[in-house]
Write a protein that holds these residues in place. Sequence first.
Motif, PDB file in Angstrom:
ATOM      1  N   LEU A   1       0.837  -1.199   0.000  1.00  0.00           N
ATOM      2  CA  LEU A   1       0.000   0.000   0.000  1.00  0.00           C
ATOM      3  C   LEU A   1       0.877   1.257   0.000  1.00  0.00           C
ATOM      4  O   LEU A   1       0.627   2.204  -0.754  1.00  0.00           O
ATOM      5  CB  LEU A   1      -0.921  -0.004   1.224  1.00  0.00           C
ATOM      6  N   ILE A   2       1.929   1.258   0.792  1.00  0.00           N
ATOM      7  CA  ILE A   2       2.800   2.444   0.848  1.00  0.00           C
ATOM      8  C   ILE A   2       3.511   2.638  -0.499  1.00  0.00           C
ATOM      9  O   ILE A   2       3.664   3.758  -0.982  1.00  0.00           O
ATOM     10  CB  ILE A   2       3.796   2.333   2.022  1.00  0.00           C
ATOM     11  N   HIS A   3       3.930   1.543  -1.125  1.00  0.00           N
ATOM     12  CA  HIS A   3       4.533   1.641  -2.465  1.00  0.00           C
ATOM     13  C   HIS A   3       3.533   2.313  -3.432  1.00  0.00           C
ATOM     14  O   HIS A   3       3.877   3.253  -4.150  1.00  0.00           O
ATOM     15  CB  HIS A   3       4.908   0.235  -2.958  1.00  0.00           C
ATOM     16  N   GLU A   4       2.287   1.839  -3.416  1.00  0.00           N
ATOM     17  CA  GLU A   4       1.282   2.413  -4.328  1.00  0.00           C
ATOM     18  C   GLU A   4       0.982   3.871  -3.952  1.00  0.00           C
ATOM     19  O   GLU A   4       0.734   4.699  -4.830  1.00  0.00           O
ATOM     20  CB  GLU A   4      -0.003   1.575  -4.325  1.00  0.00           C
ATOM     21  N   LEU A   5       1.026   4.184  -2.657  1.00  0.00           N
ATOM     22  CA  LEU A   5       0.827   5.582  -2.250  1.00  0.00           C
ATOM     23  C   LEU A   5       1.966   6.458  -2.764  1.00  0.00           C
ATOM     24  O   LEU A   5       1.766   7.642  -3.050  1.00  0.00           O
ATOM     25  CB  LEU A   5       0.708   5.694  -0.728  1.00  0.00           C
ATOM     26  N   GLY A   6       3.143   5.872  -2.898  1.00  0.00           N
ATOM     27  CA  GLY A   6       4.256   6.597  -3.534  1.00  0.00           C
ATOM     28  C   GLY A   6       3.881   6.973  -4.969  1.00  0.00           C
ATOM     29  O   GLY A   6       4.117   8.110  -5.412  1.00  0.00           O
ATOM     30  N   HIS A   7       3.263   6.034  -5.683  1.00  0.00           N
ATOM     31  CA  HIS A   7       2.792   6.351  -7.045  1.00  0.00           C
ATOM     32  C   HIS A   7       1.728   7.458  -6.999  1.00  0.00           C
ATOM     33  O   HIS A   7       1.734   8.378  -7.807  1.00  0.00           O
ATOM     34  CB  HIS A   7       2.190   5.116  -7.714  1.00  0.00           C
ATOM     35  N   VAL A   8       0.800   7.330  -6.045  1.00  0.00           N
ATOM     36  CA  VAL A   8      -0.277   8.338  -5.949  1.00  0.00           C
ATOM     37  C   VAL A   8       0.334   9.715  -5.669  1.00  0.00           C
ATOM     38  O   VAL A   8      -0.016  10.703  -6.320  1.00  0.00           O
ATOM     39  CB  VAL A   8      -1.309   7.954  -4.853  1.00  0.00           C
ATOM     40  N   TYR A   9       1.261   9.783  -4.720  1.00  0.00           N
ATOM     41  CA  TYR A   9       1.886  11.072  -4.421  1.00  0.00           C
ATOM     42  C   TYR A   9       2.553  11.663  -5.668  1.00  0.00           C
ATOM     43  O   TYR A   9       2.470  12.867  -5.934  1.00  0.00           O
ATOM     44  CB  TYR A   9       2.922  10.958  -3.281  1.00  0.00           C
ATOM     45  N   SER A  10       3.202  10.800  -6.445  1.00  0.00           N
ATOM     46  CA  SER A  10       3.997  11.304  -7.587  1.00  0.00           C
ATOM     47  C   SER A  10       3.131  11.960  -8.667  1.00  0.00           C
ATOM     48  O   SER A  10       3.636  12.763  -9.453  1.00  0.00           O
ATOM     49  CB  SER A  10       4.809  10.161  -8.211  1.00  0.00           C
ATOM     50  N   ILE A  11       1.849  11.628  -8.692  1.00  0.00           N
ATOM     51  CA  ILE A  11       0.960  12.152  -9.741  1.00  0.00           C
ATOM     52  C   ILE A  11       0.888  13.683  -9.664  1.00  0.00           C
ATOM     53  O   ILE A  11       0.612  14.257  -8.603  1.00  0.00           O
ATOM     54  CB  ILE A  11      -0.462  11.527  -9.607  1.00  0.00           C
TER      55      ILE A  11
END
Length: 346
Positions: free
Chosen positions: A196-206
Amino acid sequence: MRSLLVVNLLLFASLLGGCQVAGFLECNSRECLLEAQQNNPTRTLAFWESQLQLPIALRYGRIPDRLLEYLRIDNKLNGFPSAVAAFDNAKVRTILGNAVASLPPKVRVLVKNKLVGVYVVKNLGTSGYTESILNLQGEPVAGVIVLDASLFDQPGNTWASWRDSTAFIPNSRFGIKTTIAASGENDIEAAVQFLLIHELGHVYSIGTNVHPDWYRDLAEIELSDYPFSSLSWEIEEYSKQYRSLFDDRFWQREKLGFYQKARLPAKQIAQTLEQLGSTNFVSIYAATRPEEDFAETFAIYVHTELMGKPYKVEALTDGMPTTVVTPCFRTTCARKFELIESIMNQ
Ligand SMILES: [Zn+2]
């Protein structure tokens, strides 16, 4: 995160025009699928506005039907099995709820205006997936996360070891062991929380400049505009493809492929980890693309520095560790550490 190919083809399809689609199940051509995907509302911010009003800890539940349809179309376009199905039960909701609730406050603040939801499906074809959501101007401003149900039946260390092992063609003598949880905490929640934290990294990067938008044409990109990515990547002049700044000394990198894409023999695991140590990539998964580089560094930073949890990767020969990799934050990737810290403290 899916391939660049889809959006390029979407643009192509919009030029083609033509096929009228009631539902993608009626599609019998690629153009028809692309048009169905383009007409799907789940990449628009308008579709998710009520979700963004909810507290972040409540933005999960059964996946909306239109998002399920979007994933099925995407899988069909990418040649994956398209049997993606909703997966939602009390156990999943409890684990997800706990994973979100125990996120460090700094992480929740970073994504609270960008994360529209977290959903779980069967047969995703990968452990996790983040898709960007566009505003009325077509700019990426938010993200939705989809996790695979298989994540919910493995302890953290089993899942993390399995994910890293998928980059190598199996061999009974050589293996890889990834530790993300201490022995008393090695449960399903540990796997869900890490991913989940890895995917949140993707979300933040947007919508930020940590790396180029994954749908942008690389011919239009000046990588020096992206401080994080330019520490490890360049865009090859003739091919307009990414290559790492370390490819001459980390030659396995170009052959790293995870989730059914293994191309490296398992007997090269130790050498791959040794060579990783001469780069500024925090993990082998980070070395696949700039987007994964950022999401992995973000995840391992939050996991180890903010949550105090372990992260260690070992190459095994006949069950015995030969090479060990730990986070490079105080050695080769200290600059990436500083950039992530400045994001956390902004
Ligand atoms: Zn990722």
